[in-house]
Write an enzyme that holds these catalytic residues in place. Sequence first.
Site, mmCIF file in Angstrom:
data_model
loop_
_atom_site.group_PDB
_atom_site.id
_atom_site.type_symbol
_atom_site.label_atom_id
_atom_site.label_comp_id
_atom_site.label_asym_id
_atom_site.label_seq_id
_atom_site.Cartn_x
_atom_site.Cartn_y
_atom_site.Cartn_z
ATOM 1 N N GLU A 137 5.513 7.731 2.786
ATOM 2 C CA GLU A 137 5.029 7.493 1.412
ATOM 3 C C GLU A 137 4.589 8.798 0.748
ATOM 4 O O GLU A 137 4.885 9.036 -0.424
ATOM 5 C CB GLU A 137 3.877 6.486 1.439
ATOM 6 C CG GLU A 137 4.354 5.090 1.820
ATOM 7 C CD GLU A 137 3.220 4.096 2.040
ATOM 8 O OE1 GLU A 137 3.523 2.896 2.075
ATOM 9 O OE2 GLU A 137 2.063 4.500 2.184
ATOM 10 N N GLY A 185 -0.496 -0.103 5.846
ATOM 11 C CA GLY A 185 0.732 -0.608 6.479
ATOM 12 C C GLY A 185 1.344 0.395 7.445
ATOM 13 O O GLY A 185 2.381 0.121 8.051
ATOM 14 N N ASP A 224 4.553 2.272 -5.675
ATOM 15 C CA ASP A 224 3.929 1.921 -4.390
ATOM 16 C C ASP A 224 2.569 1.276 -4.625
ATOM 17 O O ASP A 224 1.962 1.427 -5.692
ATOM 18 C CB ASP A 224 3.775 3.178 -3.520
ATOM 19 C CG ASP A 224 3.578 2.860 -2.038
ATOM 20 O OD1 ASP A 224 3.512 1.673 -1.674
ATOM 21 O OD2 ASP A 224 3.479 3.817 -1.244
HETATM 22 C C1 5RP Z 1 1.377 1.054 3.332
HETATM 23 C C2 5RP Z 1 0.492 1.238 2.149
HETATM 24 C C3 5RP Z 1 0.358 0.099 1.214
HETATM 25 O O1 5RP Z 1 0.707 0.522 -0.070
HETATM 26 C C4 5RP Z 1 -1.053 -0.387 1.213
HETATM 27 O O2 5RP Z 1 -1.433 -0.691 2.539
HETATM 28 C C5 5RP Z 1 -1.230 -1.619 0.324
HETATM 29 O O3 5RP Z 1 -0.573 -2.709 0.901
HETATM 30 P P1 5RP Z 1 -0.530 -4.140 0.215
HETATM 31 O O4 5RP Z 1 0.289 -4.010 -1.024
HETATM 32 O O5 5RP Z 1 0.117 -5.011 1.266
HETATM 33 O O6 5RP Z 1 -1.958 -4.548 -0.080
HETATM 34 O O7 5RP Z 1 -0.093 2.268 1.929
HETATM 35 O O8 5RP Z 1 1.353 2.179 4.177
#
Ligand code: 5RP
Length: 223
Positions: A104, A98, A82
């Site tokens: 998560e 996100g 992630d």
């Molecule tokens: C979603 C998250 C994402 O991992 C975080 O926002 C990073 O996003 P990106 O890879 O688009 O920068 O926690 O809930």
Amino acid sequence: MATQDDLKRIAAQKAVDFVPENEYIGIGTGSTVNCFIEALAASGKRIKGAVSTSQATSELLAKFEIPEIRLSDVLGLPVYIDGADEVNHTLQMIKGGGGALLAEKIVASASERFICIADESKYVSRLGKFPLPVEVIPHARSLVSRQLLKLGGEPELRIGFTTASGHEIVDVHGLTINEPLTLEDTINKIPGVVENGLFARHPAHVLVLGKTGGAEVIQIGSL
Ligand code: 5RP
């Protein structure tokens, strides 16, 4: 000059090395994760399938014909991949930009190893510049926000956003996060809070950082 998206792709590509073949893995949410799914598909590496943390991730998995399995249908997962909004030098994170922080954190907690993938702008010495997402039961939002104010933050409702579980998100600006573990627990004890985006109880085991010169792999202790 490499763009932030280039650096995300560099981290995502390297993370494929951490994927065990013929296993189920957990997959997070976000633009860096999207790069990872594309890199995994292009690599030809075969996995049994993936536990997804969002509709967007599920759609991309389907596009690349990577089978999806529910978390309740596996005993555990060897690896969870992630992104993060911020990650500190002990690999604690702020996540939830996100809005998928609840799924998560659940899938991360079911996984033996959390591989965090991020561009180098996310690597910080202290968490908190990125507003901390807090998922709340809608009718408790004001009550929770008043408690968050007392903790020194400035809560702001994420307008027009509902989580996959039907909750709201309050983004908390300006928190001084000296003790991420304590703050994570303190916020989760406020009645009405479903989960918050501090991943201190479930930090990453490995950070794959996308840098202009290539990917850097940072890990705390031995795997
Ligand atoms: C979603 C998250 C994402 O991992 C975080 O926002 C990073 O996003 P990106 O890879 O688009 O920068 O926690 O809930």
